[in-house]
Enzyme design. Structure first.
Site, short mmCIF file in Angstrom:
data_model
loop_
_atom_site.label_atom_id
_atom_site.label_comp_id
_atom_site.label_asym_id
_atom_site.label_seq_id
_atom_site.Cartn_x
_atom_site.Cartn_y
_atom_site.Cartn_z
N GLU A 75 0.75 -1.27 0.01
CA GLU A 75 -0.09 -0.05 0.07
C GLU A 75 0.77 1.22 0.08
OE1 GLU A 75 -2.75 -0.85 -0.83
OE2 GLU A 75 -2.99 -3.02 -0.10
N TYR A 127 -1.45 -7.88 -10.87
CA TYR A 127 -0.35 -7.86 -9.63
C TYR A 127 0.86 -8.88 -10.11
CZ TYR A 127 -4.03 -6.30 -6.68
OH TYR A 127 -4.92 -5.47 -6.06
#
Ligand code: BES
Ligand code: ZN
Length: 642
Positions: A332, A417
């Site tokens: 994050e 991803y």
């Protein structure tokens, strides 16, 4: 031209751009803003540049109500209509700021003039276009105010009752990405538009509101809060949470917000955040958002983490006590560069956020916790990618994925991803770390605070890496990574020696050797995940009992390890684990952890009964989007009653 016609025109040009890109990877999209299939906004005519919210969060009625003021730049001088995105919003009134209108007593007097508006027909994914008529004008900026209210079951919001939280106080949070912001703010809900914002939030005394903006940790819990986000951000990064939240600093620019019961443990778990920021700054350039705080969410939070700027939202399931799952925060944090600073223009380009953040996550983990841990995590990621690739149709295996007529929130797989991460790994290896890091620093500088398409990136890559250091990687090779399914044969895959002892123990045990007392004492979480993840699908009851007795998997405090164990238990209908499984499914709502377990249960008739019973009990505690997704698993379409 109708929206459908526009969409097919854009599809045609996209295909043309993709085939152009085949010869030259710096393919170009047609001039003008890139077409976003997931927004009604007429961004070629108006663009929102600044947003001011004045909202009341009402826990009793479960609504957010108030006013959103939008500052608009008129891009097309002839434009007389602005189209915004909304979903399940009640629009009460639209006014426009007008100066110098008839009746004004002084030149600078401001009037708010009511403007006609209507809502178009609702689309189940996109919601309803809000069309506002504005008189033609020579002015290049306009300000409009929209008075509105959310509905209690608004998609992006979860209203937790007092019973569902640790402190027995209510809690509200938003999860806006990808297209949920329109369910709590009427705006241009497309990532290609970036705006600054200010907000006033009013709620009950004793509750604290926090946002993806400048937060004041010392603010008294009076119920009235103000926020400023001075950097332009895309709409999906609008975020709000309200609850009985306290703050603990973990460094000069880092800290943790959480309910009191988990605050101290969370601050310990996330104590390395400052080191992570420093590691990232050294590699990829300055952190440009001043503070970086973490909000620990209630257990029902559907994501592992959400990169809301200045205030990452994190699932409490990573607060294990041994920092073993903190790479979620590294990921994050990496979004503060990849995504929040330079991000996707449309959801087709989301790999620019997620693939880059996964790659950077590895680099941060490597710097702070050592290369061994980073390579183990990368290898687990690769295993998970391979499993996904085996299930996905070829067109869903490409990085620049086609999402027309689909809900971008439902299409997320490991491809953006893990394939994205491997693509950057590949460039890193081929060009060498020094050159590649310099390239990334230059990329973040060049596009800072902009939203870009895959093609923008490819053009920049061509000029600044491929052409500058010729002979290392060809345009065709890059093209294969971005536009072709599967993994290129020359992909650079992660390797680790850390899994060898794990394989040895598992193989010996599967061949009948009993588990020795000392086995696993020195293993870290990633080794346990690999131990369980590589087990054969079918095991005998006695074997499962032996595993659980020796290693206590059913009781594991690590939610990832417990997840892997329950998968194995379900596949083999190992009943003794089902009590804990039920507790697990009713106490956490992170989609990645619970959805695969429901899917596994649905594969056998007794499992179906368990899945339905547990879901009926757990459903009220899940986020509305999670509940919808699990319902689709447990009550597949076409099934009529029981
Ligand atoms: N941006 C995502 C969360 C997200 C993805 C929200 C898709 C809505 C739709 C976030 O950065 C993320 O990727 N979270 C991961 C954890 C990460 C370590 C891979 C998650 O939630 O599992
Ligand atoms: Zn992410």
């Amino acid at each position: 031209m109708t929206r459908k016609a526009l969409a097919s025109l854009a599809a045609l040009t996209l295909t043309a751009a993709a085939s152009f890109a085949a010869e030259h990877i710096g393919g170009r999209l047609p001039p003008g803003p890139p077409f976003d299939y997931h927004s009604y906004a007429n961004v070629d005519q108006f663009r929102v540049t600044h947003l001011e919210l004045n909202l009341r969060v009402d826990f009793w009625r479960k609504t957010i109500a108030g006013v959103a003021a939008l500052e608009l730049k008129r891009v097309d001088p002839r434009a007389t209509q602005i189209v915004l995105d909304t979903k399940d919003l009640m629009i009460l009134e639209v006014t426009q700021k007008a100066t110098d209108v008839v009746g004004a007593t002084s030149k600078n007097e401001t009037f708010w003039v009511s403007r006609p508006f209507h809502l178009e027909k609702a689309d189940p994914i996109l919601g309803r276009a809000l069309v506002i008529e504005l008189p033609s004008s020579r002015s290049t900026t306009e300000i409009i105010k929209i008075a509105y209210e959310t509905l209690p079951d608004s998609q992006a919001l979860q209203w937790l009752t007092a019973k569902q939280t640790a402190r027995h106080k209510e809690f509200l949070y938003t999860q806006s990405e990808p297209i949920g912001t329109r369910t709590w703010i009427p705006l241009q809900d497309t990532p290609q538009v970036r705006a600054t914002y200010k907000a006033k939030i009013h709620t009950e005394r004793g509750m604290r509101a926090v946002m993806s903006a400048e937060n004041d940790p010392a603010a008294k819990q009076t119920g009235d809060y103000t926020f400023v986000m001075p950097q332009p951000i895309p709409s999906y990064l609008m975020a709000l949470a309200v609850g009985d939240i306290e703050f603990l600093a973990t460094g000069p620019r880092t800290g943790v917000y959480a309910e009191k019961s988990i605050l101290k443990a969370a601050a310990k778990e996330f104590a390395d955040t400052e080191s992570m920021i420093e590691a990232n700054e050294k590699m990829f350039g300055p952190y440009r958002w001043s503070r970086y705080d973490i909000l620990v969410m209630p257990p029902s939070f559907p994501q592992g983490g959400m990169e809301n700027p200045r205030l990452t939202f994190i699932t409490p399931t990573v607060v294990v006590g041994d920092k073993s799952l903190v790479s979620v925060t590294a990921h994050e944090l990496a979004h503060s560069w990849a995504g929040n600073l330079v991000g996707n223009a449309t959801w087709r380009d989301v790999w620019l956020n997620e693939g880059f953040s996964d790659y950077m996550e590895s680099r941060i983990t490597g710097a702070v916790y050592g290369e061994e841990r980073a390579s183990m995590e990368a290898l687990l990621g690769l295993k998970s990618l391979r499993a996904d690739l085996a299930k996905l149709k070829p067109s869903d295996q490409i990085l620049a994925i086609d999402l027309r007529d689909r809900d971008p929130g439902e299409v997320f797989s490991d491809v953006p991803y893990e394939k994205g991460r491997l693509f950057l790994n590949y460039l890193d290896t081929k060009f060498g770390r020094e050159r590649f890091d310099a390239f990334l620093r230059g990329y973040f500088d060049h596009f800072a605070f902009k939203s870009i398409t895959t093609e923008d990136f490819l053009e920049y890559l061509q000029e600044n890496l491929l052409d500058r250091f010729p002979g290392l990687v060809t345009g065709d090779q890059v093209h294969a990574w971005v536009f072709e399914p599967g993994l290129p044969a020359d992909a650079v895959l992660p390797v680790t020696s850390m899994f060898q002892p794990v394989d040895a123990v598992r193989d010996a045990w599967l061949n009948g050797k009993p588990l020795a007392k000392h086995v696993g004492l020195d293993w870290v979480a990633q080794q346990w995940l690999y131990f369980l993840g590589q087990m054969p699908a079918s095991l005998r009851t006695a074997q499962l009992a032996e595993l659980d007795k020796n290693f206590g998997f059913s009781k594991s405090p690590n939610a990832e390890i417990a997840h892997s164990w329950f998968k194995l238990a379900i596949a083999n209908e190992y009943q003794p684990a089902y009590g804990r499984l039920e507790e697990y499914l009713t106490s956490i709502g992170r989609r990645k952890l619970i959805a695969p377990l429901y899917e596994a249960l649905m594969k056998s008739p007794p499992g179906v009964l368990v899945a339905k019973r547990v879901f009926a009990k757990a459903r009220a505690g899940y986020h509305p989007e999670t509940a919808k997704a699990i319902e689709a698993i447990v009550e597949p379409k076409g099934e009529v009653g029981e």
